[in-house]
Design an enzyme around this catalytic site. Structure first.
Site, PDB file in Angstrom:
ATOM      1  N   ARG A 179       0.818  -1.208   0.000  1.00  0.00           N
ATOM      2  CA  ARG A 179       0.000   0.000   0.000  1.00  0.00           C
ATOM      3  C   ARG A 179       0.862   1.273   0.000  1.00  0.00           C
ATOM      4  O   ARG A 179       0.569   2.245   0.685  1.00  0.00           O
ATOM      5  CB  ARG A 179      -0.964   0.011   1.195  1.00  0.00           C
ATOM      6  CG  ARG A 179      -1.879  -1.205   1.261  1.00  0.00           C
ATOM      7  CD  ARG A 179      -2.729  -1.345   0.004  1.00  0.00           C
ATOM      8  NE  ARG A 179      -3.530  -2.561   0.073  1.00  0.00           N
ATOM      9  CZ  ARG A 179      -3.180  -3.734  -0.471  1.00  0.00           C
ATOM     10  NH1 ARG A 179      -2.043  -3.837  -1.138  1.00  0.00           N
ATOM     11  NH2 ARG A 179      -3.956  -4.778  -0.383  1.00  0.00           N
ATOM     12  N   SER A 227     -10.850  -0.790   3.372  1.00  0.00           N
ATOM     13  CA  SER A 227     -10.046  -1.048   4.560  1.00  0.00           C
ATOM     14  C   SER A 227      -9.461   0.250   5.121  1.00  0.00           C
ATOM     15  O   SER A 227      -8.878   1.046   4.387  1.00  0.00           O
ATOM     16  CB  SER A 227      -8.908  -2.011   4.235  1.00  0.00           C
ATOM     17  OG  SER A 227      -9.418  -3.267   3.837  1.00  0.00           O
ATOM     18  N   GLU A 297      -4.605   3.109   6.138  1.00  0.00           N
ATOM     19  CA  GLU A 297      -4.521   2.918   4.697  1.00  0.00           C
ATOM     20  C   GLU A 297      -5.248   4.045   3.977  1.00  0.00           C
ATOM     21  O   GLU A 297      -4.883   4.437   2.875  1.00  0.00           O
ATOM     22  CB  GLU A 297      -5.140   1.568   4.326  1.00  0.00           C
ATOM     23  CG  GLU A 297      -5.088   1.226   2.855  1.00  0.00           C
ATOM     24  CD  GLU A 297      -5.549  -0.191   2.575  1.00  0.00           C
ATOM     25  OE1 GLU A 297      -6.236  -0.393   1.562  1.00  0.00           O
ATOM     26  OE2 GLU A 297      -5.220  -1.088   3.364  1.00  0.00           O
TER      27      GLU A 297
END
Length: 312
Positions: A179, A227, A297
């Site tokens: 990420r 998420s 995230e």
């Protein structure tokens, strides 16, 4: 001080009704909460992109790009800069050299997944359930179901809006990790090349159907950004949050999803401050219960460092 109003005026003069002044930025995210931006520019071809880049270059005006807004939380105070939104030509998908796919930044990940499988290619099925676009996926090395962008990305077509320069950047130079990439808010991804492998279309369709079914069964719909926290090494953020008692935690207009603890749902007409406070409290719960500090995230825009404990 930067002359935001002057730059916006020049953009309006250059591009007319493609520029929305005092734009409802938050409404363009999947949370549908948060404030406004000084302006949003819709760019749908190379000529208009060139004009935007030359107008912004060297001004120091804050600039951001937005695709489907699926990984963003915008502060209620908004963003005092310019948002660049790609559309039109930048949603294109083309298969070249049998296994190489060129995808525009505005192309939706599920569409790219289904298109490539339809051409008998394998390696991008995982993206069928990800509600984002290619540009954002490159920027954050998006992934799911055991795969991520770095597995197939060959290179990215990137415009540096500070300098007005356009470059093809090899994937190896993007520092793609979990990420993460080294692209900043000033870098506009306009497209990329993917290297896939020959596959069986029927098998690919089956894999995608399984992914879609799993996501519908395990992840909530509604106003969320996917998420919230990245998974720590050898652990699941959702499981850590649930075992710490975070599932169902509510602050005002935001709540940890009862379906998946690593999702936060925002109520219709809610505020970004509530979503952020839920993030803070969930993070504290997990640290207290497990000694693990979760990292977000979700990309937060317009908040100060004092409002985000992970920045202090």
């Amino acid at each position: 001080m930067t002359d935001v109003d002057g730059v916006v005026a020049r953009l309006v003069a250059e591009l007319g009704d493609r520029v929305l002044v005092d734009a409802p930025f938050g409404e363009h995210t999947t949370y549908r909460v948060g404030g406004r931006a000084a302006a949003m520019v819709v760019v749908d071809d190379h000529e208009s992109l060139s004009r935007v880049a030359s107008t912004l270059a060297g001004t120091g005006v804050p600039v951001m790009t937005i695709g489907r807004g699926s990984n963003l939380l915008i502060a209620d105070r908004g963003f005092p800069g310019v948002i660049v939104h790609l559309a039109g030509d930048y949603a294109g998908i083309a298969v070249v050299d049998e296994t190489v796919v060129i995808a525009g930044a505005a192309a939706k990940l599920p569409v790219v997944a289904r298109t490539t499988v339809g051409y008998g290619l394998s390696g991008f099925e995982w993206a069928v359930g990800v509600p984002g676009s290619i540009g954002g996926a490159v920027r954050m090395n998006a992934g799911g179901h055991g795969a991520e962008m770095v597995d197939s990305l060959l290179d990215a077509d990137v415009v540096d809006l500070r300098l007005g320069e356009r470059t093809i950047v090899p994937a190896a130079d993007l520092d793609l990790r979990y990420r993460h990439s080294n692209l900043t808010a000033d870098h506009l991804v306009v497209g990329c090349r993917l290297g896939l492998t020959p596959g069986d279309e029927r098998k690919g369709q089956e894999v995608m159907a399984e992914i879609v079914q799993w996501r519908r069964a395990n992840q909530p719909g509604g106003q969320n950004a996917g998420s919230i926290f990245t998974n720590p090494a050898d652990a699941s953020a959702g499981e850590l949050i649930e075992s710490a008692g975070g599932k169902g935690l509510r602050v005002g207009s935001a709540e940890v999803s009862a379906k998946h603890a690593n999702f936060i749902q925002a109520d219709e007409g809610g505020v970004a401050a509530d979503v952020l406070q839920v993030m803070i409290e969930v993070r504290m719960l997990v640290e207290y219960a497990h000694g693990i500090v979760l990292q977000p995230e979700t990309h937060l825009v317009g908040f100060t460092d004092d409002e985000m404990p992970w920045r202090s």
